[in-house]
Design an enzyme around this catalytic site. Structure first.
Site, PDB file in Angstrom:
ATOM      1  N   GLY A  54      -6.553 -12.665  18.717  1.00  0.00           N
ATOM      2  CA  GLY A  54      -6.599 -11.844  17.513  1.00  0.00           C
ATOM      3  C   GLY A  54      -7.111 -12.652  16.337  1.00  0.00           C
ATOM      4  CB  ALA A  55     -10.152 -13.099  14.794  1.00  0.00           C
ATOM      5  N   GLY A  66      -5.731 -11.497   9.780  1.00  0.00           N
ATOM      6  CA  GLY A  66      -5.141 -12.448   8.839  1.00  0.00           C
ATOM      7  C   GLY A  66      -4.180 -13.422   9.494  1.00  0.00           C
ATOM      8  N   GLY A  85      -3.911 -14.384  12.782  1.00  0.00           N
ATOM      9  CA  GLY A  85      -4.597 -15.289  13.706  1.00  0.00           C
ATOM     10  C   GLY A  85      -5.425 -16.326  12.965  1.00  0.00           C
ATOM     11  CG  PHE A 141       2.101  -1.679  -4.179  1.00  0.00           C
ATOM     12  CD1 PHE A 141       0.940  -1.534  -4.903  1.00  0.00           C
ATOM     13  CD2 PHE A 141       2.029  -1.623  -2.787  1.00  0.00           C
ATOM     14  CE1 PHE A 141      -0.274  -1.337  -4.257  1.00  0.00           C
ATOM     15  CE2 PHE A 141       0.823  -1.430  -2.136  1.00  0.00           C
ATOM     16  CZ  PHE A 141      -0.331  -1.281  -2.869  1.00  0.00           C
ATOM     17  CG  ASP A 175      -5.558  -4.490  22.938  1.00  0.00           C
ATOM     18  OD1 ASP A 175      -5.307  -3.329  23.314  1.00  0.00           O
ATOM     19  OD2 ASP A 175      -6.645  -4.814  22.422  1.00  0.00           O
ATOM     20  CD  GLN A 192       4.920   2.059   5.792  1.00  0.00           C
ATOM     21  OE1 GLN A 192       3.948   1.335   5.663  1.00  0.00           O
ATOM     22  NE2 GLN A 192       6.055   1.846   5.148  1.00  0.00           N
ATOM     23  CG  HIS A 247       0.093   4.945   3.467  1.00  0.00           C
ATOM     24  ND1 HIS A 247      -0.252   5.764   2.406  1.00  0.00           N
ATOM     25  CD2 HIS A 247       0.098   3.682   2.980  1.00  0.00           C
ATOM     26  CE1 HIS A 247      -0.448   5.005   1.334  1.00  0.00           C
ATOM     27  NE2 HIS A 247      -0.241   3.742   1.659  1.00  0.00           N
ATOM     28  CG  LEU A 268      -4.453   3.538   3.198  1.00  0.00           C
ATOM     29  CD1 LEU A 268      -3.187   4.250   3.610  1.00  0.00           C
ATOM     30  CD2 LEU A 268      -4.308   2.033   3.401  1.00  0.00           C
ATOM     31  CB  THR A 326      -4.468   1.728  -1.880  1.00  0.00           C
ATOM     32  OG1 THR A 326      -3.410   0.832  -2.233  1.00  0.00           O
ATOM     33  CG2 THR A 326      -5.255   2.031  -3.140  1.00  0.00           C
ATOM     34  CD  GLU A 327       3.202   1.987  -2.001  1.00  0.00           C
ATOM     35  OE1 GLU A 327       3.272   2.347  -0.803  1.00  0.00           O
ATOM     36  OE2 GLU A 327       3.963   1.164  -2.500  1.00  0.00           O
ATOM     37  NE  ARG A 370       3.080   1.967   1.647  1.00  0.00           N
ATOM     38  CZ  ARG A 370       2.221   1.044   2.040  1.00  0.00           C
ATOM     39  NH1 ARG A 370       2.184   0.665   3.300  1.00  0.00           N
ATOM     40  NH2 ARG A 370       1.392   0.490   1.178  1.00  0.00           N
ATOM     41  CG  HIS A 409      -0.329   2.720   6.979  1.00  0.00           C
ATOM     42  ND1 HIS A 409      -1.680   2.503   6.890  1.00  0.00           N
ATOM     43  CD2 HIS A 409       0.253   1.837   6.115  1.00  0.00           C
ATOM     44  CE1 HIS A 409      -1.912   1.537   5.997  1.00  0.00           C
ATOM     45  NE2 HIS A 409      -0.756   1.108   5.540  1.00  0.00           N
ATOM     46  NE  ARG A 420       3.633  -2.615   6.209  1.00  0.00           N
ATOM     47  CZ  ARG A 420       2.745  -2.280   5.271  1.00  0.00           C
ATOM     48  NH1 ARG A 420       2.799  -2.816   4.068  1.00  0.00           N
ATOM     49  NH2 ARG A 420       1.823  -1.381   5.524  1.00  0.00           N
ATOM     50  CG  LEU A 428      -2.686  -7.728   3.028  1.00  0.00           C
ATOM     51  CD1 LEU A 428      -3.434  -7.559   1.703  1.00  0.00           C
ATOM     52  CD2 LEU A 428      -3.647  -8.230   4.095  1.00  0.00           C
TER      53      LEU A 428
END
Lengths: 230, 587
Positions: free
Chosen positions: B14-15, B17, B19, B119, B221, B240, B242, B252, B254-255, B286, B353, B398, B404
């Site tokens: 996984g690449a 954030g 990873g 937020f 996966d 969740q 959203h 999406l 955004t909030e 949320r 979400h 969450r 993030l």
């Protein structure tokens, strides 16, 4: 609606062909939806796609002669017959999937990362809103490749000319008040090809799905070179 | 065996954030690290995160990591582990500074500091006035962070395997995980990657639902690989929705739109959140806002011809604010909803979400599972971080801006822990051939020819079933029916056949493997949800409307073997501060 799609599978085909599909349209349908419909009818059809909202940059294709991101291209904007082909100038792996290796190599070649030589502060490096504004129109690039694969200079010299996407990123770091590698960046761009193969044809600006302007960025790099007397 | 093999100190699958942040730590320590990703790294779904990342930098107003911790514990409906949450909220601050130093183009204040926006679920002083804690790069924060992390990995010369699909983990004769079998998508050839430590950073599984903000690649996966390796998944019932996906499409919004002052209205033009959350209103958590929207629609106050959505009003913010702070949202609304939020409201409805649950880990990213008699054991050499993992910092719900944060903090920490682990365990274990055969069998199964249902058919039925039976409101009846349908679908899966068996860039084969993963993960959601007889956070049961701390203040663990459930206690003791005991959750 009829959609004509470029097909080539090296496992089974000796040469590429265009294949027609009949797809049902719906309101708000994007080109990606049409390609997904083709995939539903014929699972042997391959194309890259992921986020579906124009931020991941996976589904760049050439439709009716123009490079677009399929997921944010409404089919109502396209003239029939709709002809979908892979990006021009790139080796085709299969169907709409092209080999983007050189594109990524050129991106990596411009050292697309912030270089800071001073000791780092405990908190953030300060940057004024005006300095931050200089990055708008630059950092938003999604590396879809629509621009570079629409650029005749890149078609001719993909191994030597960085191309519009990479040069936009080069300017993104030159323009960043926090970056401290201006000289090295400019030195590295010297020579007749890497930067100067840009002839301001502006295909890149024409096709960028994010509304960015690589030609202007390239012009700014050239101006800075003159300023610095490189 | 004739399978080509590569060797690395660490393998990261996984690449996104998590990873990439782990990879940076490892590359910085001169370890040989391989990052395997089924897409080019900057296509990972972190790229789509919009609003920002939480850290109590106090750039806008007074703030503290302790307040951030309180909000996160409360937001989790007290199901989050308080030691992990304290750790994350403390680490948030240096983590954001580190990102900024790496080059993330955060929006700025006049004094040159990072801009932070309000937020949902954020407060000052343990439940007081609204805080502004979300560090933002306009409304493209995930994009800015993912590209920066990839760029720094270029600098660090991390070894990338782009467009390689992970099939399964492999083990040695003792059962210790020592790498993974992967498939090079371009050639269709398998490759064995042997490693001393393996990190699963494969992201979420929003694709199990028909309407989702998640990308095509978010198919769970890594979580499914863990399940097949006998590892349970934790708190899978907590998914969740959203509140503001574009109605009917799921993209999406955004909030941050509400953080900047936007609000929701029903068909009467009423700002209905005032009724559901008198204090926080549109910036309630949320789960609260999503339930409110669904309730408005159910009670006949929805907008549009079919009354099946509500409106998000932004025009009062003015064009300047919208263009400066929410440019991506304006663009998305114009493209997908055909409306310009500067002039008219955006039609919205909740969209699948984010997975709060996942592969159970400790706060160092080490996969941990019960070892009998209430104790826990680390799964040697295996790590998980990011959305696929469950530390657990999000509990039952969450907070916006914490995902993030989660991927960055725990990705980084897993990287650091792997460095220690590899130093102490410098020798590569030998892959057991039976384990490799099993993984190869997963590939071989799709070589079967003949008639059968298609991947597309089963996939559509499955996603519809999940949407209908594991959505915002869940009753025993709806969920039991859903579970039975899922069992039928699971029974049909072995009959599915591919018609395309070619090798080169065969996306049909990849989608078949992804469908298997999604169905494994979907079942874990359905079974976990059916068993939890209370309402907590995102898991809302009209037949058990109250939270039941007596019986259910515990984490669920789902084992694939026999669809078995187990439970473990919530870690209510923080690292250094007093515990926040469960209280009624009002906004």
């Amino acid at each position: 609606m009829k959609i004509s799609v470029y097909r080539y599978n090296p496992d089974t085909d000796t040469k590429p062909r265009m294949q027609d599909y009949e797809v049902k349209t719906f309101q708000g349908m994007m080109l990606r939806d049409a390609l997904l419909e083709v995939k539903k009818q014929d699972e042997s059809f391959s194309f890259r796609h992921s986020c579906g909202e124009g931020v991941c940059g996976s589904d760049g294709v050439n439709v009716n002669g123009r490079n677009v991101l399929a997921c944010i291209t409404p089919i109502t904007e396209l003239k029939e017959p709709i002809q979908v082909r892979p990006f021009p100038g790139r080796p085709v792996i299969r169907d709409l999937v092209v080999d983007m290796t050189q594109f990524y190599e050129q991106y990596r070649a411009v050292q697309p990362y912030l270089v800071r030589k001073d000791p780092l502060p405990e908190q953030e490096i300060l940057q004024s809103p005006e300095d931050r504004d200089k990055l708008d129109g630059l950092y938003e690039c999604i590396l879809c490749g629509c621009c570079s694969t629409a650029c005749p200079s890149f078609w001719w010299n993909p191994e030597k000319f960085h191309g519009p996407a990479a040069l936009l990123q080069s300017w993104r770091f030159l323009a960043d008040s926090r970056d401290q590698a201006t000289e090295e960046r400019l030195d590295a761009l010297d020579g007749p090809y890497k930067l100067f193969r840009c002839h301001s044809i502006m295909n890149c600006v024409e096709v960028c799905p994010k509304g960015l302007n690589p030609t202007r960025a390239i012009g700014k790099i050239k101006d800075l070179m003159l300023d610095k007397g490189v | 065996m004739g399978i080509p093999t590569r060797h690395f100190d660490a393998l990261i699958i996984g690449a996104g954030g998590a990873g990439l942040n782990a990879a940076l730590q490892l590359a910085g320590a001169d370890l040989r690290v391989a990052v395997v990703s089924k897409v080019f790294p900057t296509r990972s779904h972190t790229v789509a995160a919009q609003g920002g990342v939480n850290a109590a930098l106090a750039n806008m107003m007074p703030d503290s990591w302790h307040w951030h911790m309180f909000d996160t514990v409360k937001g989790s409906d007290y199901l989050g582990d308080q030691d992990a949450i304290e750790f994350m909220c403390r680490e948030a601050i240096p983590t954001v500074y580190e990102l900024e130093h790496a080059g993330v183009p955060f929006s700025r204040l006049d004094n040159g500091k990072i801009y932070q926006r309000p937020f949902g679920g954020q407060s000052q002083n343990f439940g007081g006035d609204q805080a502004a804690r979300t560090c933002a790069a306009a409304d493209r924060t995930g994009h800015a962070i993912l590209h920066t992390l990839y760029q720094q990995n270029i600098r660090a010369r991390t070894h990338f395997f782009d467009e390689f699909f992970a099939i399964d983990l492999v083990r040695d004769a003792e059962g210790v995980i020592c790498g993974a079998l992967v498939l090079e998508i371009e050639t269709g050839e398998p490759l064995l990657i042997e490693s001393k430590a393996t990190l699963l950073a494969t992201g979420g599984w929003g694709q199990v639902f028909r309407t989702t903000s998640n990308a095509h690649i978010n198919t769970g996966d890594g979580a499914a690989m863990a399940l097949r390796a006998g590892i349970p998944l934790m708190d899978m019932e907590f998914f969740q929705f959203h509140p503001t996906g574009i109605a009917g499409k799921g993209m999406l919004i955004t909030e941050g739109t509400r953080g900047e002052g936007g609000y929701l209205i029903n068909k009467d033009g009423e700002r209905f959140m005032e009724r559901y959350a008198p204090r926080a209103k549109d910036l309630a958590s949320r789960d609260v806002v999503s339930r409110a929207i669904v309730t408005e629609v159910k009670e006949g106050r929805g907008c549009g011809e079919n009354g099946d959505y509500v409106m998000l009003k932004l025009d009062h913010l003015g064009e300047a604010v919208i263009s400066k702070r929410l440019p991506g949202i304006r663009e998305s609304s114009q493209i997908f909803a055909g409306c310009d939020p500067v002039i008219e409201p955006i039609p919205v409805f909740p969209t699948a979400h984010y997975a709060m649950g996942g592969i159970p880990t400790d706060r160092f990213g080490r996969v941990a599972m019960p070892a009998g008699h209430g104790s826990e054991e680390v799964v040697v050499g295996l790590y998980a971080a990011g959305e696929c993992a469950c530390a657990s910092v999000h509990g039952a719900n969450r907070l916006g801006g914490n995902s993030l944060l989660d991927i960055l903090v725990f990705g980084r920490l897993a990287g650091k822990d792997i460095i220690e682990y590899v130093r102490e365990n410098p020798y590569q274990r030998a892959v057991d051939s039976a384990s490799l055969d099993q993984a190869m069998g997963r590939l071989g199964r799709w070589e079967q020819k003949g008639d059968g249902p298609t991947v597309q058919q089963l996939r559509a039925d499955f996603r519809k079933c999940m949407e209908d039976h594991a959505g915002v409101f869940r009753t025993e009846e709806i969920m039991t029916e859903g579970y039975n349908k899922l069992c039928e679908l699971r029974d049909r899966l072995p009959e599915v056949r591919l018609t395309d068996h070619s090798k080169v860039f065969n996306t049909a084969r990849i989608e078949a493997l992804e469908l298997e993963n999604m169905m494994d993960v979907g079942m874990s959601i359905a079974v976990s949800a059916l068993h939890r007889k209370e309402s907590r956070g995102a898991h809302s049961r009209p037949d058990y409307p109250e939270r039941d701390d007596q019986t259910w203040l515990k984490h669920s663990l789902y084992y694939q073997d026999g669809d078995r459930m187990d439970y473990k206690p919530v870690r209510t003791k923080p690292l250094t501060v007093e515990s926040f005991p469960p209280k009624e959750r009002v906004y």
